[in-house]
Design a protein around this motif. Structure first.
Motif, PDB file in Angstrom:
ATOM      1  N   CYS A  94      14.074   1.474   4.211  1.00 38.11           N
ATOM      2  CA  CYS A  94      12.987   1.959   5.066  1.00 38.11           C
ATOM      3  C   CYS A  94      12.960   3.477   5.167  1.00 38.11           C
ATOM      4  N   SER A  95      14.074   4.137   4.870  1.00 38.43           N
ATOM      5  CA  SER A  95      14.096   5.604   4.915  1.00 38.43           C
ATOM      6  C   SER A  95      13.552   6.229   3.633  1.00 38.43           C
ATOM      7  N   HIS A  96      13.297   5.397   2.627  1.00 38.83           N
ATOM      8  CA  HIS A  96      12.747   5.894   1.369  1.00 38.83           C
ATOM      9  C   HIS A  96      11.224   5.916   1.466  1.00 38.83           C
ATOM     10  N   GLY A  97      10.611   6.738   0.662  1.00 42.57           N
ATOM     11  CA  GLY A  97       9.156   6.812   0.701  1.00 42.57           C
ATOM     12  C   GLY A  97       8.614   7.608  -0.464  1.00 42.57           C
ATOM     13  N   LEU A  98       7.303   7.730  -0.505  1.00 40.81           N
ATOM     14  CA  LEU A  98       6.653   8.501  -1.551  1.00 40.81           C
ATOM     15  C   LEU A  98       6.661   9.979  -1.186  1.00 40.81           C
ATOM     16  N   LEU A  99       7.053  10.801  -2.123  1.00 39.09           N
ATOM     17  CA  LEU A  99       7.071  12.247  -1.909  1.00 39.09           C
ATOM     18  C   LEU A  99       5.694  12.816  -2.231  1.00 39.09           C
ATOM     19  N   VAL A 100       5.064  13.398  -1.235  1.00 38.18           N
ATOM     20  CA  VAL A 100       3.768  14.050  -1.409  1.00 38.18           C
ATOM     21  C   VAL A 100       3.965  15.531  -1.139  1.00 38.18           C
ATOM     22  N   GLU A 101       3.760  16.329  -2.145  1.00 36.33           N
ATOM     23  CA  GLU A 101       3.994  17.762  -2.020  1.00 36.33           C
ATOM     24  C   GLU A 101       2.736  18.547  -2.360  1.00 36.33           C
ATOM     25  N   CYS A 102       2.683  19.722  -1.823  1.00 36.54           N
ATOM     26  CA  CYS A 102       1.544  20.601  -2.084  1.00 36.54           C
ATOM     27  C   CYS A 102       1.680  21.188  -3.477  1.00 36.54           C
ATOM     28  N   SER A 103       0.596  21.129  -4.235  1.00 33.43           N
ATOM     29  CA  SER A 103       0.641  21.623  -5.604  1.00 33.43           C
ATOM     30  C   SER A 103      -0.734  22.131  -5.995  1.00 33.43           C
ATOM     31  N   SER A 104      -0.748  23.196  -6.775  1.00 33.29           N
ATOM     32  CA  SER A 104      -2.015  23.744  -7.271  1.00 33.29           C
ATOM     33  C   SER A 104      -2.476  23.042  -8.538  1.00 33.29           C
ATOM     34  N   LYS A 105      -1.635  22.158  -9.061  1.00 28.62           N
ATOM     35  CA  LYS A 105      -1.968  21.429 -10.277  1.00 28.62           C
ATOM     36  C   LYS A 105      -2.822  20.215  -9.914  1.00 28.62           C
ATOM     37  N   ALA A 106      -4.067  20.167 -10.344  1.00 26.35           N
ATOM     38  CA  ALA A 106      -4.992  19.086  -9.998  1.00 26.35           C
ATOM     39  C   ALA A 106      -5.443  18.371 -11.264  1.00 26.35           C
ATOM     40  N   THR A 107      -4.497  17.712 -11.904  1.00 30.79           N
ATOM     41  CA  THR A 107      -4.811  16.935 -13.102  1.00 30.79           C
ATOM     42  C   THR A 107      -4.534  15.455 -12.833  1.00 30.79           C
ATOM     43  N   LEU A 108      -5.333  14.622 -13.438  1.00 36.75           N
ATOM     44  CA  LEU A 108      -5.147  13.175 -13.316  1.00 36.75           C
ATOM     45  C   LEU A 108      -4.376  12.663 -14.529  1.00 36.75           C
ATOM     46  N   GLN A 109      -3.267  11.978 -14.256  1.00 38.77           N
ATOM     47  CA  GLN A 109      -2.450  11.391 -15.311  1.00 38.77           C
ATOM     48  C   GLN A 109      -2.204   9.920 -14.983  1.00 38.77           C
ATOM     49  N   ALA A 110      -2.322   9.072 -15.997  1.00 39.21           N
ATOM     50  CA  ALA A 110      -2.118   7.633 -15.798  1.00 39.21           C
ATOM     51  C   ALA A 110      -1.089   7.121 -16.793  1.00 39.21           C
ATOM     52  N   PHE A 111      -0.217   6.239 -16.319  1.00 39.01           N
ATOM     53  CA  PHE A 111       0.781   5.588 -17.149  1.00 39.01           C
ATOM     54  C   PHE A 111       0.595   4.070 -17.008  1.00 39.01           C
ATOM     55  N   SER A 112       0.582   3.370 -18.117  1.00 38.79           N
ATOM     56  CA  SER A 112       0.385   1.919 -18.075  1.00 38.79           C
ATOM     57  C   SER A 112       1.419   1.225 -18.950  1.00 38.79           C
TER      58      SER A 112
ATOM     59  N   LEU B  91       0.826  -1.217   0.000  1.00 36.64           N
ATOM     60  CA  LEU B  91       0.000   0.000   0.000  1.00 36.64           C
ATOM     61  C   LEU B  91       0.853   1.255   0.000  1.00 36.64           C
ATOM     62  N   THR B  92       2.033   1.165   0.601  1.00 37.49           N
ATOM     63  CA  THR B  92       2.925   2.332   0.656  1.00 37.49           C
ATOM     64  C   THR B  92       4.247   2.085  -0.066  1.00 37.49           C
ATOM     65  N   CYS B  93       4.475   0.855  -0.526  1.00 36.21           N
ATOM     66  CA  CYS B  93       5.723   0.526  -1.234  1.00 36.21           C
ATOM     67  C   CYS B  93       5.384  -0.129  -2.564  1.00 36.21           C
ATOM     68  N   PRO B  94       5.006   0.657  -3.551  1.00 34.69           N
ATOM     69  CA  PRO B  94       4.621   0.065  -4.834  1.00 34.69           C
ATOM     70  C   PRO B  94       5.771  -0.631  -5.538  1.00 34.69           C
ATOM     71  N   ASP B  95       7.011  -0.345  -5.140  1.00 35.94           N
ATOM     72  CA  ASP B  95       8.154  -0.966  -5.804  1.00 35.94           C
ATOM     73  C   ASP B  95       8.271  -2.460  -5.506  1.00 35.94           C
ATOM     74  N   VAL B  96       7.600  -2.945  -4.461  1.00 34.05           N
ATOM     75  CA  VAL B  96       7.656  -4.377  -4.146  1.00 34.05           C
ATOM     76  C   VAL B  96       6.323  -5.068  -4.432  1.00 34.05           C
ATOM     77  N   ALA B  97       5.403  -4.365  -5.079  1.00 31.55           N
ATOM     78  CA  ALA B  97       4.068  -4.943  -5.308  1.00 31.55           C
ATOM     79  C   ALA B  97       4.147  -6.221  -6.142  1.00 31.55           C
ATOM     80  N   PHE B  98       4.948  -6.190  -7.194  1.00 31.21           N
ATOM     81  CA  PHE B  98       5.011  -7.357  -8.062  1.00 31.21           C
ATOM     82  C   PHE B  98       5.690  -8.534  -7.376  1.00 31.21           C
ATOM     83  N   THR B  99       6.829  -8.299  -6.720  1.00 32.06           N
ATOM     84  CA  THR B  99       7.566  -9.400  -6.090  1.00 32.06           C
ATOM     85  C   THR B  99       6.771 -10.018  -4.939  1.00 32.06           C
TER      86      THR B  99
END
Length: 333
Positions: free
Chosen positions: A240-258, A202-210
């Protein structure tokens, strides 16, 4: 002579097989229809069941109690299969003891080959029920003695060729392993850690597949699978010190990559599809999992990945509308 009496006379012959019995019964039914006495298909099948040989009587109660009405074509297929299994397992072959009834080997058959020959065909015997055609078989089982006995019994009735150890089947390579790897001595521990790792995705998408791959073997983990889990744990400890960067932004667009690979899984040839969805610069949803169907081309695998990403985009867009959160422009895929 009535149909029932004619069939009783027919079934008294010791060498009468299902194919001949059904063919003659059908001919008698057609004669009755020509004479103006049409016989229903279910009655036709019931007459046949009454006059079967004694070695086929065990299957009669099952056929009579089935919910779907009997059809001639269905009855023919069932009786042929049952007759073949009786001949393959019930009749002993000279020089080889019949396999115990409590532990019968499993058999997987591969493609037919009309050019194959066997000692039985060379001696002038044609496969009964096969019209003299040969067949190739890949017998598989956990008892080599019983597999050998089965092959010998089949060779007395059919022209077959043993292809030896299974190497490829339906385009899939089969690599034999004695026990599939040494079993892990504490499967409960493996399942507990595997379940906990599911929450890490849920918080570590880099290990989702493994993690998803490791959890596919919870029913019977081996030492190799346990080594794979320990490697994931070591990776998580070092990062364990790595994580997802969540920053404040005025840009509210949805973008998806597959993205998707083609037949990335060597076990079932299914492709793995993945997507990542951003709200502005922040990653808010991701997935990496095997597709439910086997893709025949990379284009089909890619389109399936796009469909999964589009479904998630629509769900998020609907969620934001319920929360009265305005999205700037249409989602981008």
């Amino acid at each position: 002579m009535s149909l029932n009496l004619a069939l009783q006379d027919l079934s008294q012959k010791s060498d009468e097989f299902v194919t001949s019995l059904m063919k003659r019964a059908k001919s008698l039914s057609d004669d009755l229809a020509t004479a103006g006495s049409t016989l229903k298909q279910t009655d036709h099948c019931l007459h046949i069941l009454r006059v079967l040989r004694k070695d086929l009587h065990d299957i009669v109660p099952t056929l009579l109690t089935r919910s779907k009405p009997l059809a001639y074509s269905d009855l023919l297929g069932v009786l042929l299969s049952y007759e073949f299994m009786n001949q393959a397992f019930a009749r002993p072959t000279s020089g080889i003891d019949p396999p115990p009834s409590t532990d019968s080997p499993s058999v997987n058959t591969a493609q037919h080959d009309t050019s194959s020959t066997s000692p039985s065909s060379q001696s002038g015997k044609s496969g009964r029920g096969c019209g003299g055609r040969g067949g190739r078989f890949h017998p598989q089982g956990n008892s080599s003695a019983q597999v050998t006995a089965l092959i010998t019994k089949l060779a007395t009735e059919f022209s077959i060729k043993d292809l030896g150890p299974l190497g490829f089947f339906l385009g899939i390579e089969a690599v034999p392993q004695p026990n599939g790897g040494a079993p892990f001595d504490d499967p409960t521990c493996y399942r507990s850690i595997g379940g906990a790792l599911q929450y890490m995705t849920l918080t570590c998408p880099d290990v989702a597949f493994t993690v998803n791959r490791a959890c596919q073997y919870m029913h019977a983990p081996t030492m190799d699978h346990w080594s794979h889990v320990k490697r994931i744990l070591r990776y998580l400890k070092q990062s364990c010190s790595h994580g997802l960067l969540v920053e404040c932004s005025s840009k509210a667009t949805l973008q998806a990559f597959s993205d998707a690979d083609l037949a990335g899984s060597s076990s079932d040839h299914r492709s793995t599809g993945a997507y990542a969805i951003y709200l502005g610069p922040n990653l808010i949803s991701w997935s990496s999992r095997k597709q439910k169907t086997v893709a025949r081309s990379s284009t089909k695998a890619e389109y399936k990945g796009l469909a999964d990403a589009s479904t998630e985009l629509i769900r998020l867009e609907s969620l934001f509308q319920e929360l009265s959160f305005l999205i700037q422009g249409p989602p981008i895929l």
